[in-house]
Write an enzyme that holds these catalytic residues in place. Structure first.
Site, PDB file in Angstrom:
ATOM      1  N   THR A  16      25.201  31.289  40.807  1.00  0.00           N
ATOM      2  CA  THR A  16      26.584  31.739  40.659  1.00  0.00           C
ATOM      3  C   THR A  16      26.774  32.646  39.441  1.00  0.00           C
ATOM      4  OG1 THR A  16      26.906  29.470  39.889  1.00  0.00           O
ATOM      5  CG2 THR A  16      28.016  30.036  41.882  1.00  0.00           C
ATOM      6  N   ARG A  20      19.084  31.957  35.835  1.00  0.00           N
ATOM      7  CA  ARG A  20      18.879  31.041  34.706  1.00  0.00           C
ATOM      8  C   ARG A  20      17.604  30.262  34.936  1.00  0.00           C
ATOM      9  NH1 ARG A  20      24.789  28.320  34.020  1.00  0.00           N
ATOM     10  NH2 ARG A  20      25.898  30.286  33.864  1.00  0.00           N
ATOM     11  N   SER A 110      24.920  30.558  29.548  1.00  0.00           N
ATOM     12  CA  SER A 110      26.259  29.996  29.417  1.00  0.00           C
ATOM     13  C   SER A 110      26.284  28.723  28.577  1.00  0.00           C
ATOM     14  CB  SER A 110      26.857  29.753  30.800  1.00  0.00           C
ATOM     15  OG  SER A 110      28.209  29.392  30.690  1.00  0.00           O
ATOM     16  N   HIS A 111      26.680  27.618  29.180  1.00  0.00           N
ATOM     17  CA  HIS A 111      26.870  26.353  28.473  1.00  0.00           C
ATOM     18  C   HIS A 111      25.594  25.515  28.462  1.00  0.00           C
ATOM     19  CE1 HIS A 111      27.657  26.279  32.692  1.00  0.00           C
ATOM     20  NE2 HIS A 111      27.182  25.063  32.695  1.00  0.00           N
ATOM     21  N   LYS A 123      22.242  38.117  33.317  1.00  0.00           N
ATOM     22  CA  LYS A 123      23.070  38.497  34.458  1.00  0.00           C
ATOM     23  C   LYS A 123      23.557  39.920  34.319  1.00  0.00           C
ATOM     24  CE  LYS A 123      27.678  36.833  33.204  1.00  0.00           C
ATOM     25  NZ  LYS A 123      28.881  36.249  33.802  1.00  0.00           N
ATOM     26  N   ASP A 274      32.188  27.529  24.857  1.00  0.00           N
ATOM     27  CA  ASP A 274      30.797  27.283  25.251  1.00  0.00           C
ATOM     28  C   ASP A 274      29.825  28.306  24.673  1.00  0.00           C
ATOM     29  OD1 ASP A 274      31.427  29.452  26.872  1.00  0.00           O
ATOM     30  OD2 ASP A 274      30.098  28.781  28.476  1.00  0.00           O
ATOM     31  N   ASP A 276      28.382  31.083  25.601  1.00  0.00           N
ATOM     32  CA  ASP A 276      28.661  32.520  25.643  1.00  0.00           C
ATOM     33  C   ASP A 276      30.153  32.846  25.538  1.00  0.00           C
ATOM     34  OD1 ASP A 276      29.104  31.402  28.152  1.00  0.00           O
ATOM     35  OD2 ASP A 276      28.693  33.272  29.202  1.00  0.00           O
ATOM     36  N   ASP A 278      32.871  32.012  27.332  1.00  0.00           N
ATOM     37  CA  ASP A 278      33.821  32.209  28.429  1.00  0.00           C
ATOM     38  C   ASP A 278      34.546  30.919  28.831  1.00  0.00           C
ATOM     39  OD1 ASP A 278      31.579  31.104  29.589  1.00  0.00           O
ATOM     40  OD2 ASP A 278      31.371  32.612  31.177  1.00  0.00           O
ATOM     41  N   ARG A 279      33.999  29.765  28.436  1.00  0.00           N
ATOM     42  CA  ARG A 279      34.679  28.511  28.767  1.00  0.00           C
ATOM     43  C   ARG A 279      35.517  28.010  27.599  1.00  0.00           C
ATOM     44  NH1 ARG A 279      30.843  24.475  32.262  1.00  0.00           N
ATOM     45  NH2 ARG A 279      30.331  25.981  33.893  1.00  0.00           N
ATOM     46  N   THR A 341      33.723  28.793  44.381  1.00  0.00           N
ATOM     47  CA  THR A 341      33.327  28.586  42.983  1.00  0.00           C
ATOM     48  C   THR A 341      32.611  29.828  42.440  1.00  0.00           C
ATOM     49  OG1 THR A 341      33.121  26.228  43.302  1.00  0.00           O
ATOM     50  CG2 THR A 341      31.839  27.177  41.517  1.00  0.00           C
ATOM     51  N   GLU A 360      39.238  27.970  36.885  1.00  0.00           N
ATOM     52  CA  GLU A 360      38.355  27.024  37.557  1.00  0.00           C
ATOM     53  C   GLU A 360      38.432  25.692  36.837  1.00  0.00           C
ATOM     54  OE1 GLU A 360      34.654  28.503  39.525  1.00  0.00           O
ATOM     55  OE2 GLU A 360      34.539  29.636  37.673  1.00  0.00           O
ATOM     56  N   GLU A 361      38.174  24.632  37.583  1.00  0.00           N
ATOM     57  CA  GLU A 361      38.198  23.291  36.995  1.00  0.00           C
ATOM     58  C   GLU A 361      37.112  23.107  35.942  1.00  0.00           C
ATOM     59  OE1 GLU A 361      35.345  21.406  37.626  1.00  0.00           O
ATOM     60  OE2 GLU A 361      34.688  23.120  38.831  1.00  0.00           O
ATOM     61  N   SER A 362      36.123  23.997  35.955  1.00  0.00           N
ATOM     62  CA  SER A 362      34.973  23.880  35.060  1.00  0.00           C
ATOM     63  C   SER A 362      35.250  24.522  33.701  1.00  0.00           C
ATOM     64  CB  SER A 362      33.753  24.513  35.715  1.00  0.00           C
ATOM     65  OG  SER A 362      34.075  25.815  36.167  1.00  0.00           O
ATOM     66  N   LYS A 373      35.937  34.923  32.770  1.00  0.00           N
ATOM     67  CA  LYS A 373      36.789  33.938  32.131  1.00  0.00           C
ATOM     68  C   LYS A 373      36.637  34.106  30.620  1.00  0.00           C
ATOM     69  CE  LYS A 373      33.317  30.384  33.077  1.00  0.00           C
ATOM     70  NZ  LYS A 373      32.654  30.461  34.387  1.00  0.00           N
TER      71      LYS A 373
HETATM   72  C1  G1P Z   1      29.445  26.069  37.380  1.00  0.00           C
HETATM   73  C2  G1P Z   1      30.909  25.773  37.591  1.00  0.00           C
HETATM   74  C3  G1P Z   1      31.612  26.994  38.141  1.00  0.00           C
HETATM   75  C4  G1P Z   1      31.384  28.178  37.204  1.00  0.00           C
HETATM   76  C5  G1P Z   1      29.892  28.362  36.950  1.00  0.00           C
HETATM   77  C6  G1P Z   1      29.641  29.423  35.896  1.00  0.00           C
HETATM   78  O1  G1P Z   1      28.836  26.417  38.592  1.00  0.00           O
HETATM   79  O2  G1P Z   1      31.087  24.676  38.460  1.00  0.00           O
HETATM   80  O3  G1P Z   1      32.971  26.735  38.296  1.00  0.00           O
HETATM   81  O4  G1P Z   1      31.913  29.341  37.750  1.00  0.00           O
HETATM   82  O5  G1P Z   1      29.318  27.132  36.487  1.00  0.00           O
HETATM   83  O6  G1P Z   1      30.203  29.083  34.660  1.00  0.00           O
HETATM   84  P1  G1P Z   1      27.991  25.382  39.488  1.00  0.00           P
HETATM   85  O7  G1P Z   1      26.930  24.808  38.604  1.00  0.00           O
HETATM   86  O8  G1P Z   1      28.970  24.319  39.912  1.00  0.00           O
HETATM   87  O9  G1P Z   1      27.467  26.195  40.633  1.00  0.00           O
HETATM   88 ZN    ZN Z   2      29.794  30.325  29.782  1.00  0.00          ZN
END
Ligand code: G1P
Ligand code: ZN
Length: 540
Positions: A16, A20, A110-111, A123, A274, A276, A278-279, A341, A360-362, A373
Site C-alpha cells: 500500500t 518495504r 513509515s512507522h 516509494k 510517526d 516519516d 504523515d501519521r 485502505t 484513515e483509522e490508522s 496524510k
Molecule cells: C496501513 C494502514 C493504512 C495506511 C498504510 C500506510 O496499511 O492500515 O490505513 O494507509 O498503513 O500508512 P496496512 O498495513 O493495513 O495495509
Molecule cells: Zn508514515
C-alpha cells in the site's frame, strides 16, 4: 556506467505504500538499485525533475547517494533534495507540488522501526504529490521481475549537508531546507496568531516526535513560530534507529505520552507523529481521541481555520474507518466517500476537488494542501480549533458525541501470522459470505456481508478484494483484511464498530462497548481455528 545485475528482485511487490523490506535486504547486492531502476524504467527519467528525501532512518543517507547517482545516469535534469537527505513525507509531497516536479522518491518505512536489522522502504510519488496509483506500482513490480541491468554514475559522494545548488554529472542537485517551505504552508492554512495567543495564555502541550523525522518541523513551528514553551517537543532529534522506539503514534507505542496525558498535572494537549511524519495521534488531558473521531471532529470544525473558512467540498475516509465522519458530511450537506485502505485512493478525489479532508483509522488525516496524510497538519488544525473554541479536548469530544452520536471503534491487530494460515482464514471467510445474512450471533443479526470493491468515481478504475465487511442490523460492523505493509508473515487487521445514538451510553470504554461485536467476529472468522490466536498483539 551500466551494471549488469545478476539478481532481479522478482516477487517483491510494492504494497500500500511502496516497497518495504528489512534493511539488510535493501542493502543487499543490487536490491535498492534494481527497484530504483524499475521506477525510472516505468516513469522515465530523461530530462525530468524529481524530489528526493527520507525520514532519516538507517541507510537513508547511503541510499540517497545511490539514488542521486542513478537519477543522473538515467538522464534526470534536476533533483531537489532535503538537507541531509531529510524530508518528511508531507513535506516531500508539498515540494513536488510547489516546484511542479515530475514526482519524487521518498525513503521511508513509515512507522516501522528503523536500524540495521529493522525496516527500510522506498516509494514513488507522482507529480500531484501523492503515492503512485496501483497501475504504476504494478508496472514497477512487473519491471522488477525481468530487470537485468541498471545505470549508475561513478562519482564521489555529494555533499548534502550544505544548502544550495551543486551537480552530479550533468544533473543539477538543489539541496533545500527540509522545513522552511512546509512551515510557510502551515502558516498559510492556520491562524498562527490565535494559536500563539493560546500558548501565551499558559496552554501546555507535549509533542512527541518519537526520535523520527518531525522533530525539526515541530521545534520550528511549535516552539519557534508559535511560541510554545521550550521543551514542548520531546524526542525531537531524528535518529537512524529512532532511539530504539517504534515510531508509530498509537496508545501502545506512544505509551510515555499516554501516561503523561492521563497522569496528574498533565499538559492540556498531547500529540505524536510517526517515522516519516504523515501519521498523528492526538490526546487531551485524560481524553484519548480515536483517529476516526479525530477525522470527524476536524471535519466538523475545519471552518474555524482560515485555510478552510470557505467550507469543505467533501469528506473521504477509508472503508475500515468508522462512519463518524459520514455523519458530519450529512450535517454539512456535503458528499462523503468510502475508499479502499491506502492514501493513494484519495488522490483523485482531492485532485478533482470533490473532497477537502480525508482520513484513515490508522492515525492518518490530511487535506487537499498536499497529497499525503500529514501528522503536523492535523495537530495544528486541532490547535487552531482549541484556540478558537477555548474548550478542552474532552469537552469538544463530548459535545461532538452529544450532537452526532458516538461510533465506538477499535482495531485489533494479530501480527506475524504464518501467511498460509492467514490466507486460508480469509479464503474461508470470503467463501462463507453468502451464507451470513440472517445469522444471529451475540444478539447481533447479520444484515449484509461482502468483499469491498471500489470504483473510483473520477477515473472509473476498479479495486477488488479490499476487505471483508460484515454489517449488522443495528449498524454494528466488522471488517477483516490482511495488511499490505508488514514485513514479517501476515498481519490480520480486525476492525470493530458499534454506533450509540445517545444521549445515554456515550461514555463507555470502547472495548466494553464493543465486546459482543468482538465475540461475533471471532466466531464468524474462526480466527483461533485458523491462526491459533485469541489475543491481539496491538489494540488501537
Ligand atoms: C496501513 C494502514 C493504512 C495506511 C498504510 C500506510 O496499511 O492500515 O490505513 O494507509 O498503513 O500508512 P496496512 O498495513 O493495513 O495495509
Ligand atoms: Zn508514515
Amino acid at each position: 556506467m551500466t551494471i549488469i545485475s545478476t539478481q532481479p528482485i522478482a516477487g517483491q511487490k510494492p504494497g500500500t505504500s511502496g516497497l518495504r523490506k528489512k534493511t539488510p535486504i535493501f542493502m543487499g547486492e543490487h536490491y535498492l538499485e534494481n527497484f530504483v531502476q524499475a521506477i525510472f524504467d516505468v516513469v522515465g527519467a530523461a530530462g525530468k525533475t524529481f524530489v528526493l528525501g527520507g525520514d532519516g532512518r538507517y541507510f537513508n543517507d547511503t541510499a540517497a547517494q545511490i539514488i542521486l547517482r542513478m537519477a543522473a545516469a538515467n538522464g534526470a535534469a534536476r533533483v531537489i533534495i532535503g538537507q541531509g537527505a531529510i524530508l518528511s513525507t508531507p513535506a516531500a509531497s508539498h515540494l513536488i507540488r510547489l516546484n511542479k516536479t515530475d514526482g519524487g522518491i521518498i525513503m521511508s518505512a513509515s512507522h516501522n522501526p528503523g536500524g540495521p536489522t529493522e525496516d527500510f522502504g522506498v516509494k514513488f510519488n507522482i507529480s500531484n504529490g501523492g503515492p503512485a496509483p496501483e497501475s504504476v506500482t504494478e508496472a514497477m513490480y512487473k519491471r522488477t521481475t525481468d530487470i537485468s541491468e541498471y545505470h549508475i554514475l561513478e562519482t564521489a559522494d555529494i555533499d548534502l549537508g550544505k544548502i544550495g545548488r551543486t551537480s552530479v554529472g550533468d544533473m543539477i542537485v538543489d539541496v533545500v531546507d527540509p522545513v522552511a517551505n512546509y512551515a510557510t504552508l502551515m502558516e498559510s492554512l492556520f491562524d498562527f496568531p490565535a494559536i500563539a495567543a493560546l500558548f501565551k495564555g499558559g496552554f501546555r502541550m507535549r509533542m512527541d516526535s518519537m526520535c523520527a523525522v518531525t522533530g525539526p518541523y515541530a521545534v520550528e513551528i511549535l516552539e519557534k513560530r508559535l511560541g510554545a514553551a521550550s521543551g514542548t517537543c520531546v524526542n525531537a532529534t531524528p535518529l537512524p534507529d529512532f532511539g530504539g522506539m517504534h515510531p508509530d503514534p498509537n496508545p501502545t507505542w506512544a505509551k510515555a505520552l499516554m501516561d503523561e496525558m492521563f497522569g496528574a498535572n498533565s499538559p492540556d494537549f498531547g500529540a505524536a507523529s510517526d517515522g516519516d511524519g504523515d501519521r498523528n495521534m492526538v490526546v487531551g488531558a485524560g481524553a484519548y481521541v480515536s483517529p476516526s473521531d479525530s477525522l470527524a471532529v476536524l471535519a466538523a470544525n475545519a471552518h474555524l481555520a482560515p485555510g478552510y473558512a470557505a467550507g469543505l467540498k467533501g469528506i473521504a475516509r477509508s472503508m475500515p474507518t468508522s462512519a463518524a465522519a459520514d455523519r458530519v458530511a450529512v450535517s454539512l450537506g456535503i458528499e462523503s466517500y468510502e475508499t479502499p485502505t491506502g492514501w493513494k485512493f484519495f488522490g483523485n478525489l482531492l485532485d478533482a476537488g470533490r473532497a477537502t479532508i480525508c482520513g484513515e483509522e490508522s492515525f492518518g488525516t490530511g487535506s487537499d494542501h498536499v497529497r499525503e496524510k500529514d501528522g503536523l497538519w492535523a495537530i495544528l488544525l486541532w490547535l487552531n480549533i482549541l484556540a478558537v473554541r477555548k474548550q478542552s479536548v474532552a469537552a469538544i469530544l463530548a459535545e461532538h458525541w452529544a450532537k452526532f452520536g458516538r461510533n465506538y471503534y477499535s482495531r485489533h491487530d494479530f501480527e506475524a501470522i504464518a501467511s498460509n494460515k492467514a490466507d486460508a482464514m480469509m479464503a474461508a471467510l470470503r467463501g462463507s459470505l453468502a451464507t451470513l445474512p440472517g445469522q444471529t450471533l451475540e444478539g447481533l443479526t447479520v444484515q449484509a456481508a461482502d468483499d469491498f470493491a471500489y470504483t473510483d468515481p473520477v477515473d472509473g478504475s476498479i479495486s477488488k478484494a479490499q476487505g471483508v465487511r460484515i454489517l449488522f442490523e443495528d449498524g454494528s460492523r466488522i471488517v477483516l483484511r490482511l495488511s499490505g505493509t508488514g514485513t514479517e508473515g501476515a498481519t490480520l487487521r480486525l476492525y470493530l464498530e458499534r454506533y450509540a445514538a445517545g444521549p445515554e451510553g456515550l461514555d463507555l470504554d470502547p472495548q466494553d462497548a464493543l465486546a459482543p461485536v468482538i465475540r461475533a467476529a471471532h466466531t464468524l472468522a474462526k480466527i483461533e481455528n485458523y491462526t491459533g490466536r485469541v489475543t491481539p498483539d496491538v489494540i488501537t
